[in-house]
Design a protein around this motif. Sequence first.
Motif, PDB file in Angstrom:
ATOM      1  N   VAL A 278     -19.191 -12.426 -17.939  1.00 44.11           N
ATOM      2  CA  VAL A 278     -18.007 -11.287 -17.928  1.00 44.11           C
ATOM      3  C   VAL A 278     -16.654 -11.754 -17.518  1.00 44.11           C
ATOM      4  O   VAL A 278     -15.677 -11.719 -18.282  1.00 44.11           O
ATOM      5  CB  VAL A 278     -18.148  -9.889 -17.473  1.00 44.11           C
ATOM      6  CG1 VAL A 278     -17.290  -8.883 -17.499  1.00 44.11           C
ATOM      7  CG2 VAL A 278     -19.778  -9.269 -18.029  1.00 44.11           C
ATOM      8  N   LEU A 279     -16.737 -12.443 -16.480  1.00 43.31           N
ATOM      9  CA  LEU A 279     -15.507 -12.813 -15.651  1.00 43.31           C
ATOM     10  C   LEU A 279     -14.995 -13.950 -16.808  1.00 43.31           C
ATOM     11  O   LEU A 279     -13.711 -14.074 -16.981  1.00 43.31           O
ATOM     12  CB  LEU A 279     -15.817 -13.345 -14.140  1.00 43.31           C
ATOM     13  CG  LEU A 279     -14.589 -14.031 -13.583  1.00 43.31           C
ATOM     14  CD1 LEU A 279     -13.373 -12.857 -13.581  1.00 43.31           C
ATOM     15  CD2 LEU A 279     -15.162 -14.377 -12.276  1.00 43.31           C
ATOM     16  N   LEU A 280     -15.847 -14.887 -17.153  1.00 42.73           N
ATOM     17  CA  LEU A 280     -15.190 -16.271 -17.645  1.00 42.73           C
ATOM     18  C   LEU A 280     -14.703 -15.983 -19.127  1.00 42.73           C
ATOM     19  O   LEU A 280     -14.058 -16.209 -19.465  1.00 42.73           O
ATOM     20  CB  LEU A 280     -16.395 -17.295 -17.836  1.00 42.73           C
ATOM     21  CG  LEU A 280     -16.861 -17.956 -16.464  1.00 42.73           C
ATOM     22  CD1 LEU A 280     -18.217 -18.891 -16.850  1.00 42.73           C
ATOM     23  CD2 LEU A 280     -15.681 -18.624 -16.038  1.00 42.73           C
ATOM     24  N   GLY A 284     -11.136 -15.983 -20.347  1.00 43.02           N
ATOM     25  CA  GLY A 284     -10.742 -16.761 -21.527  1.00 43.02           C
ATOM     26  C   GLY A 284     -10.051 -16.071 -22.807  1.00 43.02           C
ATOM     27  O   GLY A 284      -9.195 -16.669 -22.955  1.00 43.02           O
ATOM     28  N   ALA A 285     -10.181 -14.922 -22.729  1.00 38.99           N
ATOM     29  CA  ALA A 285      -9.606 -14.128 -23.784  1.00 38.99           C
ATOM     30  C   ALA A 285      -8.202 -13.444 -23.251  1.00 38.99           C
ATOM     31  O   ALA A 285      -7.296 -13.745 -24.136  1.00 38.99           O
ATOM     32  CB  ALA A 285     -10.304 -12.528 -23.863  1.00 38.99           C
ATOM     33  N   ALA A 286      -8.029 -13.523 -21.920  1.00 39.31           N
ATOM     34  CA  ALA A 286      -6.663 -13.313 -21.259  1.00 39.31           C
ATOM     35  C   ALA A 286      -5.723 -14.643 -21.416  1.00 39.31           C
ATOM     36  O   ALA A 286      -4.582 -14.372 -21.754  1.00 39.31           O
ATOM     37  CB  ALA A 286      -6.747 -12.937 -19.843  1.00 39.31           C
ATOM     38  N   SER A 295       3.577 -14.626 -22.817  1.00 39.90           N
ATOM     39  CA  SER A 295       3.748 -13.399 -21.719  1.00 39.90           C
ATOM     40  C   SER A 295       2.595 -13.187 -20.765  1.00 39.90           C
ATOM     41  O   SER A 295       1.575 -12.973 -21.058  1.00 39.90           O
ATOM     42  CB  SER A 295       4.004 -12.098 -22.005  1.00 39.90           C
ATOM     43  OG  SER A 295       4.211 -11.480 -21.083  1.00 39.90           O
ATOM     44  N   GLY A 296       2.693 -14.072 -19.473  1.00 45.14           N
ATOM     45  CA  GLY A 296       1.910 -14.044 -18.265  1.00 45.14           C
ATOM     46  C   GLY A 296       1.612 -12.732 -18.009  1.00 45.14           C
ATOM     47  O   GLY A 296       0.429 -12.297 -17.776  1.00 45.14           O
ATOM     48  N   LEU A 303      -6.398  -7.956 -18.464  1.00 44.76           N
ATOM     49  CA  LEU A 303      -7.357  -8.477 -17.929  1.00 44.76           C
ATOM     50  C   LEU A 303      -8.466  -7.153 -17.780  1.00 44.76           C
ATOM     51  O   LEU A 303      -9.566  -7.711 -18.251  1.00 44.76           O
ATOM     52  CB  LEU A 303      -7.085  -9.246 -16.791  1.00 44.76           C
ATOM     53  CG  LEU A 303      -8.406  -9.953 -16.054  1.00 44.76           C
ATOM     54  CD1 LEU A 303      -8.958 -11.079 -17.163  1.00 44.76           C
ATOM     55  CD2 LEU A 303      -8.177 -10.452 -14.901  1.00 44.76           C
ATOM     56  N   LEU A 304      -8.113  -6.466 -17.256  1.00 40.11           N
ATOM     57  CA  LEU A 304      -9.098  -5.289 -17.275  1.00 40.11           C
ATOM     58  C   LEU A 304      -9.577  -4.408 -18.362  1.00 40.11           C
ATOM     59  O   LEU A 304     -10.955  -4.510 -18.567  1.00 40.11           O
ATOM     60  CB  LEU A 304      -8.628  -3.996 -16.318  1.00 40.11           C
ATOM     61  CG  LEU A 304      -8.669  -4.404 -14.807  1.00 40.11           C
ATOM     62  CD1 LEU A 304      -7.805  -3.273 -13.995  1.00 40.11           C
ATOM     63  CD2 LEU A 304      -9.854  -4.820 -14.111  1.00 40.11           C
TER      64      LEU A 304
END
Length: 313
Positions: A278-280, A284-286, A295-296, A303-304
Amino acid sequence: MEPVSVQTAAAAFARTLEPAGGVPPRRLERRLRSDLRAVRACRETLWRWSAGRPSLPPAAEWLLDNHYLALREGREAQAVFARGRALRGTRQGDCLLLACARGALETVPVPESADLDAWLAGFQSVYPLTERELSLLIPALTAVCLRRLAELCRDPEALERGEGDPEAFRSIFTVLRTLSAGSWGPVLEGASRVEQILARDPSGHYPGMDEATRRRYRQQVCRLARRRGLEEMEAASRALELAEHAEGEERHVGWWLYRRPLGQPAQTPSGALYGICVLLLSLGAALGLWRLSGSGPAAVLLLLPLSDIVKNT
């Protein structure tokens, strides 16, 4: 035939076989597909030929009236054989299960429950079938019937000339109808060597369970046997032995299949791999959104929500 004669014939037949190697289910599925194609092609040829004719040869009429049954049962058997691990083969180059089914139909042309029960008892006195092989026995009997039907359908012109054997067609379709309409679950469960071992549960709970629960217990025995490199009957016997030497609730064989599988602590997944995935995937999507939008902060804020999407997916 009398059940005793069927059982004796089955044991004698099994001794002519010699298990060796494996047969991929896909090979059996391809064979079924080829047989179904032959039956379908013959039916279409006869259908075109029969247009406008007042009467048909008996064999051709049997095929035209009952081909739907062969195609329906064949497709169901084909779907079953299209998946799973390899089945045991024989030194004769055949599949042990198909050989068993072929021998059964040669001995008892139209098998009833008592006949099939007697055949399995005799065959398994030489080569016990695994739980998976037992579950595939009815599709295997169907496959044998379709192979015979395909052989009868190889020459549509002979059927048009009336040279086909109507009794052979009648016999095949009678067996297919019997296999389709029969209730074979109790017969196959009664033939299961694993079932016979688990039924001796010292707590007395197992025999009173419903059929679906007993089936899950047998499937668990199969899983444990594969993991430990044991025969299925050996794994079931080990669970029974542990239950016989235990006290209280541990006298139920289910304790030694689920709570402490064959005496070992049950392994429960920690969830670490799930969390890492889930984290990776979320990161990756973010990062992908960051590169697309430039835009960072937007990527961090998303992310959430992205992690929720990943978890739901």
